[in-house]
Write a protein that holds these residues in place. Structure first.
Motif, short mmCIF file in Angstrom:
data_model
loop_
_atom_site.label_atom_id
_atom_site.label_comp_id
_atom_site.label_asym_id
_atom_site.label_seq_id
_atom_site.Cartn_x
_atom_site.Cartn_y
_atom_site.Cartn_z
N MET A 1 0.78 -1.23 -0.03
CA MET A 1 0.05 0.12 -0.11
C MET A 1 0.98 1.35 0.00
O MET A 1 1.87 1.34 0.97
N PRO A 2 0.53 2.20 -0.93
CA PRO A 2 1.39 3.58 -0.90
C PRO A 2 1.29 4.34 0.17
O PRO A 2 0.32 4.46 0.94
N ASP A 3 2.13 5.04 0.89
CA ASP A 3 2.24 5.94 1.87
C ASP A 3 2.32 7.37 1.13
O ASP A 3 2.83 7.75 0.33
N ILE A 4 1.75 8.40 1.75
CA ILE A 4 1.96 9.77 1.22
C ILE A 4 2.53 10.61 2.54
O ILE A 4 2.21 10.57 3.71
N ILE A 5 3.57 11.35 1.92
CA ILE A 5 4.20 12.47 2.64
C ILE A 5 4.20 13.72 1.93
O ILE A 5 3.61 14.12 0.97
N ARG A 6 4.31 14.74 2.88
CA ARG A 6 3.89 16.21 2.52
C ARG A 6 5.28 16.99 2.52
O ARG A 6 6.17 16.82 3.45
N ALA A 7 5.72 17.71 1.55
CA ALA A 7 6.71 18.37 1.37
C ALA A 7 6.92 19.79 2.56
O ALA A 7 5.83 20.51 2.78
N GLN A 8 7.84 19.92 3.02
CA GLN A 8 8.09 21.22 3.85
C GLN A 8 8.59 22.25 3.17
O GLN A 8 8.86 22.05 1.96
N GLN A 9 8.90 23.35 3.78
CA GLN A 9 9.33 24.57 3.04
C GLN A 9 10.75 24.43 2.66
O GLN A 9 11.59 23.87 3.53
N GLY A 10 11.05 24.47 1.32
CA GLY A 10 12.17 24.31 0.63
C GLY A 10 12.73 23.03 0.45
O GLY A 10 13.91 22.83 -0.03
N ASP A 11 11.86 22.03 0.47
CA ASP A 11 12.34 20.76 0.34
C ASP A 11 12.55 20.48 -1.19
O ASP A 11 11.60 20.83 -2.14
N THR A 12 13.45 19.63 -1.51
CA THR A 12 13.54 19.17 -2.86
C THR A 12 12.98 17.85 -2.90
O THR A 12 12.89 17.05 -1.71
N LEU A 13 12.72 17.09 -4.05
CA LEU A 13 12.19 15.86 -3.75
C LEU A 13 13.31 14.52 -2.99
O LEU A 13 12.95 13.97 -2.31
N ASP A 14 14.69 14.83 -3.67
CA ASP A 14 15.58 14.00 -2.94
C ASP A 14 15.67 14.27 -1.60
O ASP A 14 15.85 13.25 -0.91
N ALA A 15 15.61 15.43 -1.17
CA ALA A 15 16.13 15.70 0.10
C ALA A 15 14.64 15.09 1.20
O ALA A 15 14.96 14.78 2.27
N LEU A 16 13.56 15.27 0.52
CA LEU A 16 12.28 15.04 1.26
C LEU A 16 12.52 13.34 1.45
O LEU A 16 12.01 13.01 2.41
N LEU A 17 12.46 12.57 0.36
CA LEU A 17 12.72 11.31 0.52
C LEU A 17 13.69 10.73 1.32
O LEU A 17 13.46 9.89 1.96
N TRP A 18 14.91 11.28 1.46
CA TRP A 18 16.00 11.03 2.35
C TRP A 18 15.75 11.08 3.72
O TRP A 18 15.85 10.36 4.60
#
Length: 72
Positions: A1-18
């Motif tokens: 089942m997929p999970d959903i996360i939300r970006a914080q201010q200034g996030d890049t996709l790779d930084a968010l995933l890490w």
């Protein structure tokens, strides 16, 4: 089942995933496939952007090699 996360201010996709899931570059393609149009938002994700994490993505271990003083 997929999970959903939300970006914080200034996030890049790779930084968010890490930060949130310890995902490396090998999982970036899987996440982009699960989120059509996400790449079109630009390098910095808008605040609160939902990012779906597919169930097939696997975290990268957060370990560093042990360095002993006498090995150098």
């Amino acid at each position: 089942m997929p999970d959903i996360i939300r970006a914080q201010q200034g996030d890049t996709l790779d930084a968010l995933l890490w930060r949130e899931r310890s995902f490396g570059a090998s999982d970036l393609g899987k996440v982009l496939e699960a989120n059509p149009g996400l790449a079109a938002l630009g390098v910095i994700l808008p605040l609160g952007t939902p990012v779906t994490i597919p169930a097939t993505a696997t975290p990268t271990p957060r370990t560093l090699p042990l360095i002993q003083l006498w090995d150098i």
